[in-house]
Design a protein around this motif. Structure first.
Motif, PDB file in Angstrom:
ATOM      1  N   ALA A   1       0.930  -1.271   0.122  1.00  0.00           N
ATOM      2  CA  ALA A   1      -0.100   0.108   0.155  1.00  0.00           C
ATOM      3  C   ALA A   1       0.879   1.158  -0.075  1.00  0.00           C
ATOM      4  O   ALA A   1       0.704   2.236  -0.764  1.00  0.00           O
TER       5      ALA A   1
ATOM      6  N   GLU B   1      10.639   3.074   6.022  1.00  0.00           N
ATOM      7  CA  GLU B   1      10.332   1.620   6.302  1.00  0.00           C
ATOM      8  C   GLU B   1      11.327   1.227   7.512  1.00  0.00           C
ATOM      9  O   GLU B   1      12.522   1.344   7.307  1.00  0.00           O
ATOM     10  N   ALA B   2      10.546   0.542   8.411  1.00  0.00           N
ATOM     11  CA  ALA B   2      11.396  -0.021   9.631  1.00  0.00           C
ATOM     12  C   ALA B   2      12.293  -1.086   9.248  1.00  0.00           C
ATOM     13  O   ALA B   2      13.312  -1.414   9.780  1.00  0.00           O
TER      14      ALA B   2
ATOM     15  N   ASN C   1       7.141  -8.042   5.261  1.00  0.00           N
ATOM     16  CA  ASN C   1       5.559  -8.112   4.966  1.00  0.00           C
ATOM     17  C   ASN C   1       5.119  -9.622   4.694  1.00  0.00           C
ATOM     18  O   ASN C   1       6.177 -10.375   4.079  1.00  0.00           O
TER      19      ASN C   1
ATOM     20  N   SER D   1       1.841 -12.170   2.910  1.00  0.00           N
ATOM     21  CA  SER D   1       0.710 -12.384   2.465  1.00  0.00           C
ATOM     22  C   SER D   1       0.657 -13.591   2.125  1.00  0.00           C
ATOM     23  O   SER D   1       1.473 -14.686   2.216  1.00  0.00           O
ATOM     24  N   GLY D   2      -0.591 -14.213   1.560  1.00  0.00           N
ATOM     25  CA  GLY D   2      -0.822 -15.453   1.216  1.00  0.00           C
ATOM     26  C   GLY D   2      -0.015 -15.960  -0.101  1.00  0.00           C
ATOM     27  O   GLY D   2       0.629 -16.821  -0.151  1.00  0.00           O
TER      28      GLY D   2
ATOM     29  N   ILE E   1      -2.823 -13.605  -3.242  1.00  0.00           N
ATOM     30  CA  ILE E   1      -3.326 -13.599  -4.700  1.00  0.00           C
ATOM     31  C   ILE E   1      -3.526 -11.888  -4.943  1.00  0.00           C
ATOM     32  O   ILE E   1      -4.196 -11.638  -3.880  1.00  0.00           O
TER      33      ILE E   1
ATOM     34  N   VAL F   1       9.359   4.876  12.810  1.00  0.00           N
ATOM     35  CA  VAL F   1       8.776   6.210  13.103  1.00  0.00           C
ATOM     36  C   VAL F   1       8.202   5.890  14.602  1.00  0.00           C
ATOM     37  O   VAL F   1       7.336   4.921  14.794  1.00  0.00           O
TER      38      VAL F   1
ATOM     39  N   LYS G   1       0.921 -13.310  10.488  1.00  0.00           N
ATOM     40  CA  LYS G   1       0.536 -12.002  10.865  1.00  0.00           C
ATOM     41  C   LYS G   1      -1.001 -11.600  10.829  1.00  0.00           C
ATOM     42  O   LYS G   1      -1.664 -12.670  10.256  1.00  0.00           O
TER      43      LYS G   1
ATOM     44  N   ASP H   1      -3.852  -2.203   5.505  1.00  0.00           N
ATOM     45  CA  ASP H   1      -4.177  -2.625   6.674  1.00  0.00           C
ATOM     46  C   ASP H   1      -4.363  -1.862   7.762  1.00  0.00           C
ATOM     47  O   ASP H   1      -5.057  -2.131   8.850  1.00  0.00           O
TER      48      ASP H   1
ATOM     49  N   GLY I   1      -6.510  -8.124   0.202  1.00  0.00           N
ATOM     50  CA  GLY I   1      -6.106  -7.101   0.994  1.00  0.00           C
ATOM     51  C   GLY I   1      -5.272  -6.267   0.170  1.00  0.00           C
ATOM     52  O   GLY I   1      -5.202  -4.889   0.174  1.00  0.00           O
ATOM     53  N   LEU I   2      -4.448  -6.786  -0.698  1.00  0.00           N
ATOM     54  CA  LEU I   2      -3.229  -6.179  -1.296  1.00  0.00           C
ATOM     55  C   LEU I   2      -4.007  -5.178  -2.396  1.00  0.00           C
ATOM     56  O   LEU I   2      -3.387  -4.009  -2.427  1.00  0.00           O
TER      57      LEU I   2
ATOM     58  N   HIS J   1       6.597  -2.050  16.374  1.00  0.00           N
ATOM     59  CA  HIS J   1       7.599  -2.768  15.933  1.00  0.00           C
ATOM     60  C   HIS J   1       8.912  -2.466  16.518  1.00  0.00           C
ATOM     61  O   HIS J   1       9.126  -1.301  17.299  1.00  0.00           O
TER      62      HIS J   1
HETATM   63  C1  LIG Z   1      -1.514 -15.589   5.595  1.00  0.00           C
HETATM   64  C2  LIG Z   1      -2.124 -14.227   4.809  1.00  0.00           C
HETATM   65  C3  LIG Z   1      -2.854 -14.609   3.663  1.00  0.00           C
HETATM   66  C4  LIG Z   1      -3.264 -13.439   2.679  1.00  0.00           C
HETATM   67  N1  LIG Z   1      -4.000 -13.825   1.743  1.00  0.00           N
HETATM   68  C5  LIG Z   1      -4.175 -12.739   0.877  1.00  0.00           C
HETATM   69  C6  LIG Z   1      -4.476 -12.830  -0.651  1.00  0.00           C
HETATM   70  O1  LIG Z   1      -4.542 -13.820  -1.020  1.00  0.00           O
HETATM   71  N2  LIG Z   1      -4.713 -11.768  -1.383  1.00  0.00           N
HETATM   72  C7  LIG Z   1      -4.560 -10.462  -0.872  1.00  0.00           C
HETATM   73  O2  LIG Z   1      -4.871  -9.460  -1.372  1.00  0.00           O
HETATM   74  N3  LIG Z   1      -4.140 -10.044   0.584  1.00  0.00           N
HETATM   75  C8  LIG Z   1      -3.810 -11.242   1.516  1.00  0.00           C
HETATM   76  N4  LIG Z   1      -3.600 -11.191   2.699  1.00  0.00           N
HETATM   77  C9  LIG Z   1      -3.675  -9.681   3.240  1.00  0.00           C
HETATM   78  C10 LIG Z   1      -2.537  -8.843   2.459  1.00  0.00           C
HETATM   79  O3  LIG Z   1      -1.214  -9.561   2.615  1.00  0.00           O
HETATM   80  C11 LIG Z   1      -2.549  -7.496   3.095  1.00  0.00           C
HETATM   81  O4  LIG Z   1      -3.688  -6.747   3.292  1.00  0.00           O
HETATM   82  C12 LIG Z   1      -1.179  -6.504   2.821  1.00  0.00           C
HETATM   83  O5  LIG Z   1      -0.131  -7.341   2.683  1.00  0.00           O
HETATM   84  C13 LIG Z   1      -1.222  -5.136   3.861  1.00  0.00           C
HETATM   85  O6  LIG Z   1      -0.212  -4.383   2.883  1.00  0.00           O
HETATM   86  P1  LIG Z   1      -0.052  -3.104   3.816  1.00  0.00           P
HETATM   87  O7  LIG Z   1       1.039  -2.395   2.947  1.00  0.00           O
HETATM   88  O8  LIG Z   1      -1.290  -2.417   4.089  1.00  0.00           O
HETATM   89  O9  LIG Z   1       0.645  -3.467   5.180  1.00  0.00           O
HETATM   90  P2  LIG Z   1       2.031  -4.309   5.650  1.00  0.00           P
HETATM   91  O10 LIG Z   1       2.478  -5.013   4.334  1.00  0.00           O
HETATM   92  O11 LIG Z   1       1.836  -4.698   6.884  1.00  0.00           O
HETATM   93  O12 LIG Z   1       3.189  -3.441   5.534  1.00  0.00           O
HETATM   94  C14 LIG Z   1       3.314  -2.170   6.516  1.00  0.00           C
HETATM   95  C15 LIG Z   1       4.730  -1.937   6.695  1.00  0.00           C
HETATM   96  O13 LIG Z   1       4.844  -0.887   7.487  1.00  0.00           O
HETATM   97  C16 LIG Z   1       6.102  -0.845   8.206  1.00  0.00           C
HETATM   98  N5  LIG Z   1       6.015  -0.301   9.353  1.00  0.00           N
HETATM   99  C17 LIG Z   1       5.140  -0.573  10.525  1.00  0.00           C
HETATM  100  N6  LIG Z   1       5.355   0.386  11.546  1.00  0.00           N
HETATM  101  C18 LIG Z   1       6.325   1.261  10.974  1.00  0.00           C
HETATM  102  C19 LIG Z   1       6.874   2.262  11.762  1.00  0.00           C
HETATM  103  N7  LIG Z   1       6.400   2.747  12.979  1.00  0.00           N
HETATM  104  N8  LIG Z   1       7.854   3.040  10.984  1.00  0.00           N
HETATM  105  C20 LIG Z   1       8.302   2.476   9.872  1.00  0.00           C
HETATM  106  N9  LIG Z   1       7.760   1.453   9.183  1.00  0.00           N
HETATM  107  C21 LIG Z   1       6.754   0.660   9.877  1.00  0.00           C
HETATM  108  C22 LIG Z   1       6.372  -2.579   8.239  1.00  0.00           C
HETATM  109  O14 LIG Z   1       7.572  -2.810   8.661  1.00  0.00           O
HETATM  110  C23 LIG Z   1       5.649  -2.983   6.852  1.00  0.00           C
HETATM  111  O15 LIG Z   1       6.692  -3.099   6.160  1.00  0.00           O
HETATM  112  C24 LIG Z   1      -3.182 -12.177   3.358  1.00  0.00           C
HETATM  113  C25 LIG Z   1      -2.335 -11.937   4.575  1.00  0.00           C
HETATM  114  C26 LIG Z   1      -1.816 -12.649   5.204  1.00  0.00           C
HETATM  115  C27 LIG Z   1      -1.085 -12.707   6.408  1.00  0.00           C
END
Ligand SMILES: Cc1cc2nc3c(=O)[nH]c(=O)nc-3n(C[C@H](O)[C@H](O)[C@H](O)COP(=O)(O)OP(=O)(O)OC[C@H]3O[C@@H](n4cnc5c(N)ncnc54)[C@H](O)[C@@H]3O)c2cc1C
Ligand code: SF4
Length: 626
Positions: free
Chosen positions: A14, A33-34, A42, A44-45, A47, A140, A371, A394, A408-409, A614
């Motif tokens: 995201a 990014e931490a 990160n 994910s599953g 897809i 952060v 996660k 998320d 979610g992606l 974190h």
């Molecule tokens: C087992 C599993 C299966 C899934 N299957 C699917 C699927 O099939 N299809 C799908 O679309 N979605 C799926 N999802 C959901 C999807 O993976 C998530 O919705 C998506 O990865 C979230 O992305 P994001 O960028 O919002 O957050 P994240 O990927 O959680 O990224 C957050 C980032 O912020 C960083 N961060 C956090 N706090 C700080 C801070 N204070 N300072 C600096 N950096 C920080 C972290 O290090 C991390 O890199 C699945 C999830 C899981 C766990």
């Protein structure tokens, strides 16, 4: 104090989409990014979908990252989507490809370290042109506002303080930005799922043969029934290029009422005979040393065997891959592919005959990860902003988990564009005044218009129709006993529409506990599989690594400074955490729950009743696959 136009906190998919979109609009944006590098934190599953809804517009990955389709940072395009109802060794497989293709341009399997590294490369090029970029290894810690001077100040563990005109919080499900700023409460167990995944190694062409796929094509299997060990949720098995992603996703509430080690839940999926047959491979086992030989000689043999096994495995993986075959010939290492096969067989023979190496059927696990996942139906932020901070993905609680739909992606990428567009408009109007809420309201309104938000609020009749129609053709309804009536009702267009209308009138939210129940996720699939399923026989046994082995196989940069503090060591919740922590970081000492901490993989399961952060930048877990 240094000032940036936009600061993005968190480099998941995201945040990276936000960096790319903002930068391509000429807005200076810096992503913090931490993790030591983007992608290592990160999971994910997973897809990743590109969607094409009939009403409304969503912003897709291939629109934001123009080279996505050509450069292929994904694994395989999913062309078959199968729901498996499981009862012991019986499985009824229902082809739900139509529902997977419903309003989709495509869906592809992804591993997040690879995908997010590619996103980062693409975003960075554009960001740097505008004086922005990506800063890795920065955590952060705090955000505050100096209202008098109209300043927004960001503090980190690693850098000097700096200012931003606007902030995008893309820091994931356990968003610290949300907590620090009071934008929302922590998510509670009924609003969350826990996901646990292992990546299994398997050569490319063996995957294609076993899953009946053409090169580049992939299959997604999902599982319901007794593989869940009585929990609400299900399992998945997705094909990557030369690995499989196998995992489980369970309602957190269901885990709390029936606590079980998450590693045992994923093991139950792996041990199902149907799954076992998909993940198996030929594995070389090092022989026991001949104790009658001298220590030196034993050591020499050990090294020789080790080297040969590595060489055999490497050759085999390359031999069974399209790129590998090309590489052999391009590099002129071998004259023909037959020569590669002969070499491989010769090493196999030498290992077998000269060194007594055993070759067994087993599976090879590359990575264990977990996660939390937010359930957008229950916990999406109704007001996804506070002052000049916009929450996306998320962090805003926006996962879309509806029966077999797991997304979610794509939702996070859609949010990222909406947040970026709102910031651009506010900058153009020169209205980032935190007191006016102009920016936040612009974004809020755009998010509300997203078709994904509609999907979280209402049941889509046409989507349900697609599932019922395809399933109906494959399940003879006269054979499913007491569920026959319900099934018939839903096969009738008018009655289905009326019942869905009633549910939506009562409020989809109010009906969720009935819809997502033990009946739908556990008992019905078990009954269907028991009556109609086909038996699978699998006779080998898996060498599933112990949890400690799984943890020690992970890359880890331990932070001596604790990032988790227990609030009440005697709470019932924390006692359950002794079982529910996927790495068993907690133990009970007398009456108190104590955090051991060595293995924490930042899943967030314990966050509802701990002071959870974190670790500092570059510290903690580093996933290779994600
Ligand atoms: C087992 C599993 C299966 C899934 N299957 C699917 C699927 O099939 N299809 C799908 O679309 N979605 C799926 N999802 C959901 C999807 O993976 C998530 O919705 C998506 O990865 C979230 O992305 P994001 O960028 O919002 O957050 P994240 O990927 O959680 O990224 C957050 C980032 O912020 C960083 N961060 C956090 N706090 C700080 C801070 N204070 N300072 C600096 N950096 C920080 C972290 O290090 C991390 O890199 C699945 C999830 C899981 C766990
Ligand atoms: S201690 Fe770490 S691994 Fe265990 S539940 Fe908490 S965040 Fe997850």
């Amino acid at each position: 104090m240094e000032q940036f136009d936009v600061v993005i906190v968190g480099g998941g998919s995201a945040g990276l989409a936000a960096l790319k979109h903002l930068s391509s609009k000429g807005i200076q944006s810096v992503l913090m990014e931490a993790g030591s590098t983007v992608g290592t934190k990160n999971v994910s599953g997973g897809i990743l979908y590109s969607k094409n809804p009939q009403t409304g517009k969503v912003y897709n990955v291939d629109e934001i990252f123009e080279n996505f389709l050509q450069e292929k940072p994904w694994e395989r395009q999913i062309t078959k989507y199968i729901l498996n109802c499981v009862s012991k060794d019986k499985v009824l497989s229902i082809d739900l490809t139509d529902s997977h293709e419903y309003q989709s341009n495509f869906g592809c399997s992804v591993l997040l370290n690879k995908l997010n590294s590619w996103f980062a490369k693409q975003s960075l090029e554009v960001a740097e042109r505008n004086g922005g970029g990506i800063v890795n290894g920065v955590h952060v810690r705090n955000i505050s506002w100096d209202e008098e001077k109209g300043k927004t100040i960001i503090q980190t563990d690693e850098l000097d303080d700096f200012e931003a005109k606007a902030i995008i919080a893309s820091d994931g499900v356990n968003s610290e930005v949300a907590e620090i700023t009071g934008a929302r409460k922590k998510f509670s167990p009924p609003e969350l799922y826990q996901g646990v995944k292992v990546v299994v190694k398997l050569p490319e062409e063996i995957i294609e043969e076993r899953f009946d796929l053409s090169p580049g094509e992939g299959t997604a299997h999902i599982f319901a029934g007794d593989v869940t060990l009585g929990h609400i949720g299900g399992g998945f098995l997705y094909t990557n290029i030369d690995s499989l992603s196998a995992g489980v996703v369970y309602h957190y509430d269901s885990l709390i009422s029936n606590p079980m080690g998450p590693n045992n839940l994923v093991n139950a999926l792996l041990n199902n005979p149907f799954v076992k047959e998909y993940i198996k491979d030929e594995v070389a086992l090092e022989p026991y040393p001949d104790k009658s030989l001298s220590k030196m000689e034993q050591l020499r043999i050990k090294f020789a065997v080790n080297k040969l096994i590595k060489r055999w495995e490497k050759l085999r993986f390359e031999y069974y891959s399209h790129e590998g075959k090309k590489r052999f010939l391009d590099d002129k290492e071998f004259n023909s592919i037959e020569d590669v096969k002969s070499k491989m067989d010769a090493i196999h023979k030498e290992l077998l005959e000269k060194y007594n190496t055993r070759f067994e059927t087993d599976y090879v696990e590359l990575e264990y990860s977990t996660k939390l996942i937010p359930d957008g139906k229950r916990c999406r932020m109704k007001k996804p902003y506070i002052k000049n901070i916009l929450f996306i993905g998320d962090a805003a609680g926006r996962g879309l988990f509806i029966g077999p739909r797991i997304e979610g992606l794509n939702v996070g990428i859609d949010d990222a564009v909406r947040a970026s567009n709102a910031i651009k408009q506010a900058l153009e109007k020169n209205n980032l005044d935190v007191a006016s809420n102009y920016l936040g309201e612009l974004y809020s309104q755009s998010v509300q218009e997203s078709p994904y938000t509609m999907d979280m609020e209402r049941i889509d009749k046409y989507y349900i129709k697609t599932i019922i129609d395809t399933a109906g053709k494959q399940i003879p309804s006269q054979k499913i006993g007491k569920y026959r009536l319900l099934f018939r009702l839903f096969q009738n267009d008018k009655l289905r529409n009326i019942s869905i209308d009633i549910v939506n009138k009562i409020g989809y939210n109010n009906m969720l506990s009935l819809i997502e129940s033990e009946e739908t996720y556990i008992h019905t699939p078990i009954n269907i599989a028991a009556k109609l399923g086909t038996k699978t026989i699998s006779e080998y046994s898996l060498s599933i690594p112990e949890l400690s082995q799984r943890i020690s196989n992970l890359s880890y940069n331990d932070d001596p400074q604790s990032h988790i503090k227990i609030i009440n060591p005697r709470s019932e919740f924390m006692k359950k955490m002794v079982t529910l922590c996927p790495t068993k970081c907690y133990s009970l000492e007398g009456e108190d729950v104590v955090l051991q901490h060595e293995g924490c993989i930042e899943c967030g399961t314990c966050s509802p009743e701990t002071e959870w952060r974190h670790p500092r930048g570059e510290k903690g877990i580093q996933y290779k696959y994600g």
